[in-house]
Enzyme design. Structure first.
Site, short mmCIF file in Angstrom:
data_model
loop_
_atom_site.label_atom_id
_atom_site.label_comp_id
_atom_site.label_asym_id
_atom_site.label_seq_id
_atom_site.Cartn_x
_atom_site.Cartn_y
_atom_site.Cartn_z
N TYR A 121 8.94 -23.78 14.39
CA TYR A 121 8.93 -24.65 15.79
C TYR A 121 8.09 -23.97 16.72
O TYR A 121 7.08 -24.76 17.40
CB TYR A 121 10.12 -24.68 16.15
CG TYR A 121 10.62 -25.09 17.68
CD1 TYR A 121 10.26 -26.54 17.84
CD2 TYR A 121 10.71 -24.38 18.58
CE1 TYR A 121 10.54 -27.14 19.18
CE2 TYR A 121 10.93 -24.68 19.76
CZ TYR A 121 10.63 -26.16 20.23
OH TYR A 121 10.85 -26.45 21.56
N GLY A 155 8.01 -25.94 6.82
CA GLY A 155 9.28 -25.45 7.51
C GLY A 155 9.19 -25.43 9.16
O GLY A 155 8.25 -24.67 9.65
N VAL A 156 9.98 -26.09 10.02
CA VAL A 156 10.00 -26.23 11.37
C VAL A 156 11.11 -25.68 11.84
O VAL A 156 11.95 -26.07 12.72
CB VAL A 156 9.40 -27.49 11.91
CG1 VAL A 156 7.92 -27.86 11.61
CG2 VAL A 156 10.21 -28.68 11.23
N GLY A 157 11.58 -24.26 11.19
CA GLY A 157 12.87 -23.56 12.00
C GLY A 157 12.51 -22.88 12.99
O GLY A 157 11.66 -23.23 13.81
N ASN A 158 13.05 -21.58 13.10
CA ASN A 158 12.91 -20.75 14.18
C ASN A 158 11.08 -20.44 14.27
O ASN A 158 10.56 -20.73 15.31
CB ASN A 158 13.61 -19.51 13.98
CG ASN A 158 15.12 -19.95 14.09
OD1 ASN A 158 15.55 -20.59 14.92
ND2 ASN A 158 15.82 -19.11 13.30
N VAL A 159 10.68 -19.86 13.43
CA VAL A 159 9.33 -19.52 13.57
C VAL A 159 8.33 -20.69 13.51
O VAL A 159 7.55 -20.88 14.36
CB VAL A 159 8.81 -18.71 12.30
CG1 VAL A 159 7.31 -18.17 12.37
CG2 VAL A 159 9.82 -17.35 12.36
N LYS A 184 15.86 -1.14 4.45
CA LYS A 184 16.51 -2.49 4.76
C LYS A 184 17.80 -2.23 4.30
O LYS A 184 18.23 -1.56 3.36
CB LYS A 184 15.77 -3.57 3.68
CG LYS A 184 15.90 -5.07 4.08
CD LYS A 184 15.01 -5.57 5.01
CE LYS A 184 15.60 -7.09 5.34
NZ LYS A 184 14.52 -7.58 6.43
#
Ligand code: NAD
Length: 361
Positions: A188, A182-186, A80
């Site tokens: 959603y 959390g309904v962001g990228n993943v 990383k």
């Protein structure tokens, strides 16, 4: 921080510091383990409290990537990068921005392919394009594997199905109530798959636009961020922050399953993994559930180019790995994350052993 002590304790190979005065680049790359292949992990661009915090983040995240790739069956190790600074400030200066990422690309080139980077928090596809001008050791480029989130969500969905089969004997979420934090990228994309399979969704987020989209498209019910832990549901799917499974939230949970896309969901794995087990709640190890993105991006490195069909087949294999881990945990009484860790470590050890066979490469 005693860096060598920490690296020795957790088996790290390398920790690199790079700076470039002209662009202000300050980057740290941690390579945890390259037994299975070159270390792959995104580059995180973040305003860290101090250098120690940045080093700790790089080390912790790099080790997590070793386990994620090992359990996902990839020929990749764990690494990383963290870059200290504010992405918003850099984006205001397009000329400096290009030079900054190209400087980073040149330094990655110097690592000779031991580490491959990708997007992470604070970096964009365009940043990867600049890096690619200087090195091939970068994935997540436009026109190739694309945004990893739908693929991550697909792996989480398959994991939820494996949990449902384990708990309810049915490989479906039809009629199940699922609380998604959390309904962001993943989140959603996960909601979309759950909705299509007949689940009822209860959601929480701090971003109104993201909430509105999920309400409109999937008929989700919204609750306040702090109420998501205590809603009546069958499955709690954390898709926002880490450490949400902790002393305060575990007593509130009403679900039989915890399975989501967020990294590091258990605040203290040994304590909170055990506490979930004692409450009869199945915990799907997060780094297996959310491996779809890294599996997909790994196909960018395939000899004959990115092949979505092959990537999806591989991501769908998460279902079987999750199923096996739940079964072993049930039969042995060991915590699910311990079973997952052990399988990853067994694979690393088995491959490490065959590296004693001499080849020219
Ligand atoms: P994102 O930023 O697109 O979505 C996160 C969502 O959580 C946002 O809508 C945000 O408003 C919301 N949120 C923030 N604080 C909250 C709170 N207190 N309560 C409720 N909602 C809150 O991020 P993402 O890419 O969807 O990633 C989500 C999680 O999955 C992260 O933990 C990330 O590390 C992990 N993950 C993502 C991927 C990927 O492919 N994107 C892969 C592996 C793991």
């Amino acid at each position: 921080m005693d860096k060598f002590g920490y690296m020795e304790r957790y088996g790290f190979e390398q920790l690199c510091f790079f700076q470039d005065k002209s662009t202000g680049l300050k980057a740290i790359t941690a390579i945890h383990n390259t037994v299975l292949g070159p270390a792959l992990g995104g580059s995180r661009f973040w305003v860290y409290e101090d250098e120690e915090a940045a080093v700790e983040d790089a080390l912790r995240l790099a080790r997590g990537m070793t386990y994620k790739s090992a359990l996902a069956g990839l020929a990749l190790g764990g690494g990383k990068s963290v870059i200290i600074g504010d992405p918003k400030v850099l984006r205001k200066d397009p000329i400096k921005r290009e030079a900054f990422w190209r400087a980073f690309g040149r330094y990655l080139e110097g690592l000779g392919g031991r580490y491959i980077t990708a997007e992470d928090v604070g970096t964009t596809t365009q940043d990867m394009v600049y890096i690619h001008m200087e090195t091939n050791h970068v994935v997540g480029l436009p026109g190739r594997s694309g945004d990893p989130s739908p693929y991550t969500a697909r792996g989480v969905f398959k994991s939820i199905l494996a949990c449902c089969r384990h708990v309810y004997g049915d490989r479906s979420v039809e009629g199940k109530v699922i609380a998604v934090q959390g309904v962001g990228n993943v989140g959603y994309h996960l909601c979309k798959l759950l909705h299509e399979d007949g689940a009822k969704l209860i959601i929480a987020d701090v971003n109104q636009a993201n909430l509105d989209r999920a309400v409109e498209e999937f008929g989700a019910e919204v609750v306040a961020p702090d109420d998501i832990y205590s809603v009546e549901c069958d499955i709690y799917a954390p898709c926002a922050l880490g450490s949400t499974i902790n002393d305060s939230t575990i007593p509130l949970l009403k679900s039989k399953i915890v399975c989501g896309g967020a990294n590091n969901q258990l605040h203290k794995p040994a304590i909170h993994g055990k506490a979930l087990q004692e409450r009869g709640i199945i915990y799907a190890p997060d780094y297996l559930a959310n491996a779809g993105g890294v599996i997909n991006v790994s196909y960018e490195r395939a000899e004959f180019g990115y092949n979505e069909e092959a990537a999806l087949r591989d991501i769908d294999g998460i279902y079987y790995r999750m199923r096996d881990i739940l079964k072993i945990s049930d039969e042995s009484g060991r915590l699910t994350y311990e079973v997952a860790d052990r399988l990853a470590e067994d694979r690393l050890e088995a491959v490490r052993t065959i590296k004693s066979i001499w080849t020219k490469a």
